[in-house]
Design a protein around this motif. Structure first.
Motif, PDB file in Angstrom:
ATOM      1  N   SER A  43       0.832  -1.204   0.000  1.00 24.02           N
ATOM      2  CA  SER A  43       0.000   0.000   0.000  1.00 24.02           C
ATOM      3  C   SER A  43       0.869   1.258   0.000  1.00 24.02           C
ATOM      4  N   GLY A  44       0.484   2.227  -0.800  1.00 25.40           N
ATOM      5  CA  GLY A  44       1.246   3.473  -0.892  1.00 25.40           C
ATOM      6  C   GLY A  44       2.350   3.437  -1.925  1.00 25.40           C
ATOM      7  N   CYS A  45       2.444   2.332  -2.716  1.00 23.73           N
ATOM      8  CA  CYS A  45       3.536   2.247  -3.684  1.00 23.73           C
ATOM      9  C   CYS A  45       3.178   2.937  -4.990  1.00 23.73           C
ATOM     10  N   LYS A  47       0.134   2.408  -6.922  1.00 25.79           N
ATOM     11  CA  LYS A  47      -0.700   1.670  -7.884  1.00 25.79           C
ATOM     12  C   LYS A  47      -1.841   2.548  -8.386  1.00 25.79           C
ATOM     13  N   SER A  48      -2.555   3.186  -7.453  1.00 33.56           N
ATOM     14  CA  SER A  48      -3.672   4.045  -7.869  1.00 33.56           C
ATOM     15  C   SER A  48      -3.157   5.207  -8.699  1.00 33.56           C
ATOM     16  N   THR A  49      -2.043   5.741  -8.297  1.00 29.27           N
ATOM     17  CA  THR A  49      -1.469   6.868  -9.038  1.00 29.27           C
ATOM     18  C   THR A  49      -1.176   6.460 -10.475  1.00 29.27           C
ATOM     19  N   LEU A  50      -0.564   5.271 -10.629  1.00 26.61           N
ATOM     20  CA  LEU A  50      -0.251   4.794 -11.981  1.00 26.61           C
ATOM     21  C   LEU A  50      -1.531   4.603 -12.785  1.00 26.61           C
TER      22      LEU A  50
HETATM   23  N1  LIG Z   1      -3.687  13.533  -3.751  1.00 27.28           N
HETATM   24  C1  LIG Z   1      -2.481  13.240  -3.242  1.00 27.28           C
HETATM   25  N2  LIG Z   1      -1.684  14.227  -2.766  1.00 27.28           N
HETATM   26  C2  LIG Z   1      -0.472  13.951  -2.246  1.00 27.28           C
HETATM   27  N3  LIG Z   1       0.040  12.739  -2.163  1.00 27.28           N
HETATM   28  C3  LIG Z   1      -0.691  11.705  -2.622  1.00 27.28           C
HETATM   29  C4  LIG Z   1      -1.988  11.908  -3.185  1.00 27.28           C
HETATM   30  N4  LIG Z   1      -2.490  10.710  -3.558  1.00 27.28           N
HETATM   31  C5  LIG Z   1      -1.540   9.802  -3.236  1.00 27.28           C
HETATM   32  N5  LIG Z   1      -0.458  10.387  -2.678  1.00 27.28           N
HETATM   33  C6  LIG Z   1       0.765   9.738  -2.228  1.00 27.28           C
HETATM   34  O1  LIG Z   1       1.325   9.045  -3.313  1.00 27.28           O
HETATM   35  C7  LIG Z   1       1.772   7.774  -2.922  1.00 27.28           C
HETATM   36  C8  LIG Z   1       1.093   6.708  -3.747  1.00 27.28           C
HETATM   37  O2  LIG Z   1      -0.294   6.714  -3.424  1.00 27.28           O
HETATM   38  P1  LIG Z   1      -1.317   5.713  -4.134  1.00 27.28           P
HETATM   39  O3  LIG Z   1      -1.134   5.821  -5.592  1.00 27.28           O
HETATM   40  O4  LIG Z   1      -2.665   6.027  -3.612  1.00 27.28           O
HETATM   41  O5  LIG Z   1      -0.824   4.316  -3.583  1.00 27.28           O
HETATM   42  P2  LIG Z   1      -1.551   2.902  -3.611  1.00 27.28           P
HETATM   43  O6  LIG Z   1      -2.751   3.008  -4.460  1.00 27.28           O
HETATM   44  O7  LIG Z   1      -0.517   1.981  -4.162  1.00 27.28           O
HETATM   45  O8  LIG Z   1      -1.857   2.563  -2.206  1.00 27.28           O
HETATM   46  C9  LIG Z   1       1.502   7.638  -1.441  1.00 27.28           C
HETATM   47  O9  LIG Z   1       2.702   7.937  -0.733  1.00 27.28           O
HETATM   48  C10 LIG Z   1       0.467   8.681  -1.178  1.00 27.28           C
HETATM   49  O10 LIG Z   1       0.637   9.202   0.114  1.00 27.28           O
END
Ligand SMILES: Nc1ncnc2c1ncn2[C@@H]1O[C@H](COP(=O)(O)OP(=O)(O)O)[C@@H](O)[C@H]1O
Ligand SMILES: [Mg+2]
Lengths: 258, 310, 293
Positions: A43-45, A47-50
């Motif tokens: 979690s936090g790597c 994935k959602s961002t990608l």
């Molecule tokens: N809107 C945002 N603003 C700032 N940081 C973010 C935001 N969304 C995600 N992050 C950061 O980017 C990193 C990746 O988040 P995310 O893509 O949600 O991870 P996952 O889906 O793999 O859990 C995390 O460290 C998170 O804290």
């Protein structure tokens, strides 16, 4: 199946920042067409961002920046000339928590049709989408009732129907079953397998078994010391799960660290 | 606590009894403070009803509510107690104000909640708060000495005192109320709904008008209702700028009188307690109170419905 | 895919134009309000500044505009505000403490709460009617400063109660628990812990409510009527006038000169209002940074 592998999305040197924090670093990835690709990792790597880079949803977040290329149908999604609304109508998305609009079941499915100026018969398109999402039989008698009256699993299938109505070439799913009970989860997984021959599906999941069950390809991401996400390994799911090249992948899959 | 046996026990006990008594007394006093608000409502109802009932002993309720002639200060043959002209004046001004404030307020709310970056929002909101904080006599001055003369350049037949400019300025005055309440309702719409719409290829305007506004609709409607209720009860602005001629008309160019302005007009003359004239303002005030109460209760229920949704 | 393109006609250019048009509309709504405010302020300044003088601030009203002053109204406003605050603050704090700390969860408490929020929606002129009937006539206080301040106190009470409740609610529960753990009674906790830490918030609410009261003319006019005063009230039972009423009086007179001094009076009123709001904002900011430490 890998003979004439067509590429749906080709990610080249992708970097993403939230303000000054780099969330993704140098991602390179080729997603194959009409296959299910799973994104896994702690979690936090990122994935959602990608995932959100594939339909330019990140630019709705103030301070988010994307560098590098995401090639789709011969163009870079991040070209200045590309209209993000066109991208999003061709690349659909299903979210972690079911998020139907506070409208009727019918209106939910018809929303994307109206927004994109659908010229055909809306009633038919709504029915077709609900059938593809395996929800038609359950709701055909109450299309006019509020979507909130449905159970969680039904709501998520409604969200899938809503995404399918626009006839996207790719559907992005961000942990679509994480808020659902095991039976509803199975229904979603079956659905993903049924859709796969016609649409490309990229699914984020934190559930290893789920990735193994539904996906053809798996990408494993991790976080560096600076908390930036990077791609560790990518390949056919069978290979990743039985014979990973990287020790870190194996450690993660066998649950030696989360 | 009772383990501490080495403390002189007699002292402790009386101390504790006194403390308990004090505790009870204090609680009683605070309760009475809270009761004052209930007594205020009862007081308002009681005084209004008391004088209004005395009034209705002289003037039948029906002729008061349906009469089209309001001339209570005239001597008997010409005296008439039909409240409709005052109600019409009030509604005329409210309509003009609504025509300004509802679209402008809603558009402002959409701009602030869906378009403006945080920095812009933080600049505009205090400005709107200033607008809401300006005393109504100042708005009256503005309507009479600036807006009316300006309008007269375009509409030469406009009277010095008229419903139009009072209504327009009243609209400006209640914009902040409409916009801030509507914005609150729109901010309460979950982000995930906006994302769902964007992910289907919707543009920002489609997301705003087809998802956010409908989802926040009950909150927005409640904002409209409350702002209109405020307009109905507004006093000084209309007293200054709209005139003192009770008239049953739909023409905003004319001089009219609102219910509130009538109450002020009589108050200015130091009406004698117990006179029929004195009672008219309570009858009118009672009607005004009922009208705003109904709207506020309506707004309350609309908001309640909206809260249940998420 | 061919079929796809035929069936969907998103008309992206048209949509883009619609988007721009609506954006322009929304923006112009905001600009309209701000322009209205600016015009109002500029108009008042243009009309009023030439009439502002030391003489204006230190003299009583007069039939001649150039001799008229605002002293009686200004002192009346100050006295009325002081009396109103003195009446409101204890009542509001008491009610807020009761509702936040003591009130049982029953139907009567619910009635009190609904009632308070409803009172905030009652037109101010109706409070004026209550004041004439109850304080002026029934309690026989006459058209006095005291009757006026009692009326205004009832008017702003709901606002101050709501603000005080918020301030009290903002006090962290850990503070209360720490005090209870030392064996304090409920009242001791309220007096020793809750009140001191919520006081700045309550004060902010009081000032904001007072700045609303200062501009109120309708209920005060019902009490005081349109008096022509050439003295400063000496006791709470004296007659009085206040700034908004004096301004109203000048606006109602024919002639450009009276319009000018009305505007000058408005400037005085707005300056007082702005300073009160500045104090409230200062208090709020100090309070907020404190509690974050
Ligand atoms: N809107 C945002 N603003 C700032 N940081 C973010 C935001 N969304 C995600 N992050 C950061 O980017 C990193 C990746 O988040 P995310 O893509 O949600 O991870 P996952 O889906 O793999 O859990 C995390 O460290 C998170 O804290
Ligand atoms: Mg995630």
């Amino acid at each position: 199946m890998a003979e004439v592998a067509e590429i749906a999305i080709n990610v080249k040197n992708l970097n993403v920042w939230y303000g000054s924090f780099q969330a993704l670093k140098d991602i390179n990835l080729e997603v194959e067409k009409n296959q299910v690709t799973a994104l896994i990792g702690p979690s936090g790597c990122g994935k959602s961002t990608l995932l959100r880079c594939f339909n330019r949803m990140n630019e709705l977040i103030p301070g988010a920046r994307v560098g590098g290329q995401v090639m789709f149908a011969g163009t870079n999604l991040y070209d200045a000339s590309v209209d993000p609304t066109e991208i999003r109508s061709r690349i659909g998305m299903v979210f972690q928590k079911p998020n139907p609009f506070p409208k009727s079941i019918y209106q939910n499915v018809a929303f994307g049709l109206k927004v994109n100026g659908y010229q055909g018969n809306v009633d038919e398109a709504v029915e077709r989408s609900l059938r593809r999402a395996a929800l038609w039989e359950e709701v055909k008698d109450r299309l006019g009732t509020s979507a909130f009256k449905l159970s969680g699993g039904q709501q998520q299938r409604l969200c899938i129907a809503r995404a399918l109505a626009v006839e996207p070439e790719i559907v992005l799913m961000d942990e679509p079953a994480s808020a659902l009970d095991p039976i509803a989860t199975l229904a979603i997984e079956d659905l993903i397998r049924e859709l796969a021959p016609e649409v490309t599906i990229i699914i984020v999941t934190h559930n290893m078994q789920q990735a193994a069950r539904v996906s053809d390809y798996t990408a494993f991401l991790m976080v560096s010391e600076e908390r930036s996400g990077y791609l560790v390994e990518y390949g056919p799911t069978s290979q990743i799960f039985t014979n990973p090249k990287e020790e870190r992948t194996e450690a993660y899959i066998t649950g030696r660290f989360s | 606590m009772s383990i501490a046996s080495n403390t002189p026990s007699a002292f402790r006990r009386t101390g504790r009894r006194r403390a308990a008594f004090q505790e009870k007394l204090v609680k009683r006093i605070f309760f009475l403070c809270a009761l004052v608000s209930v007594l205020t409502t009862l007081g308002i109802l009681g005084t209004l009803l008391n004088e209004a009932i005395k009034f209705f002993l002289d003037v039948p309720v029906w002729s008061f509510l349906t009469g089209t002639q309001w001339s209570p200060l005239f001597s008997p043959p010409y005296q008439s107690f039909g409240v409709l002209p005052l109600v019409a004046g009030t509604l005329l001004i409210t309509t003009v104000a609504a025509a300004v404030a509802l679209p402008v307020g809603l558009a402002t709310a959409i701009f602030l909640s869906e378009y403006a970056p945080e920095r812009v929002r933080k600049t505009i909101k205090p400005i709107l708060e200033v607008l809401a904080g300006i005393p109504t006599v100042v708005y009256g001055f503005f309507a009479l000495t600036f807006v009316t003369p300006m309008l007269q350049k375009v509409l030469p037949e406009l009277l010095v005192f008229n419903a139009l400019s009072a209504g327009l300025v009243m609209g400006l005055m209640i914009v902040p109320m409409v916009s801030s309440l509507s914005e609150d309702a729109m901010l309460a719409v979950p982000r995930s709904l906006r994302e769902a719409a964007y992910a289907l290829g919707a543009t920002r305007i489609q997301v705003s008008l087809r998802v956010v506004v409908p989802a926040a609709l009950s909150g927005i409607v409640a904002a409209f209702i409350l702002a209109l209720s405020r307009a109905i009860g507004e006093t000084m602005l209309v007293t200054i700028a709209a005139g003192a001629t009770p008239k049953l008309t739909l023409n905003p160019m004319e001089s009219i009188q609102t219910m509130t302005a009538y109450i002020v007009q009589v108050s200015l003359g130091e009406a004698v307690h117990g006179s029929l004239e004195f009672r008219t303002i309570f009858a009118v005030g009672f009607l005004l109170f009922i009208m705003t109460l109904v709207m506020n209760v309506l707004g309350y229920f609309v908001v309640r419905r909206w809260r249940e949704k998420y | 895919m061919k079929q796809h393109e035929q069936l969907f006609t998103p008309r992206r250019t048209a949509r883009k134009i619609t988007g721009v048009v609506f954006y322009a509309l929304f923006l112009s709504a905001v600009v309209l309000s701000i322009a209205g405010l600016l015009t109002l302020v500029i108009q008042v300044l243009i009309e009023g500044v030439p009439w502002l003088s030391w003489h204006f601030l230190t003299n009583y009203p007069s039939r001649h505009a150039e001799e008229a002053g605002i002293l009686a109204a200004m002192t009346g406003t100050v006295y009325l505000m002081v009396l109103t605050a003195a009446l409101t603050i204890p009542l509001a704090i008491g009610a807020a403490i009761y509702l936040e700390e003591f009130a049982p969860k029953n139907w009567f408490t619910t009635i009190i709460e609904i009632n308070i929020s409803n009172l905030a929606g009652v037109p101010s002129i109706v409070y004026g009617l209550l004041g004439i009937a109850l304080f002026v006539s029934w309690m026989n206080l006459g058209r006095s400063l005291l009757a006026g301040s009692m009326t205004l106190a009832l008017l702003i009470l709901p606002i101050v109660i709501l603000a005080s409740r918020e301030a009290i609610r903002a006090v962290p529960d850990t503070y209360r628990q720490a005090a209870y753990a030392l064996g304090a009674t409920q009242w001791q906790v309220v007096r020793g812990v809750v009140l001191p830490s919520s006081l700045p918030g309550i004060l902010t609410g009081v000032i904001l409510a007072m700045s609303r009261a200062i501009g109120e003319a309708a209920p005060v006019i019902a009490i005081s009527a349109l008096v022509y005063l050439t003295f400063v009230p000496g006791s709470p039972l004296d007659r009085f006038t206040v700034l908004p009423i004096q301004i109203f009086n000048w606006i109602s007179r024919p002639g450009d000169d009276f319009r000018g001094i009305a505007a000058a009076g408005i400037i005085v009123l707005l300056v007082i209002l702005l300073s009160m709001n500045a104090v409230a904002i200062y208090l709020r900011n100090r309070f907020q940074t404190r509690s974050e430490e």
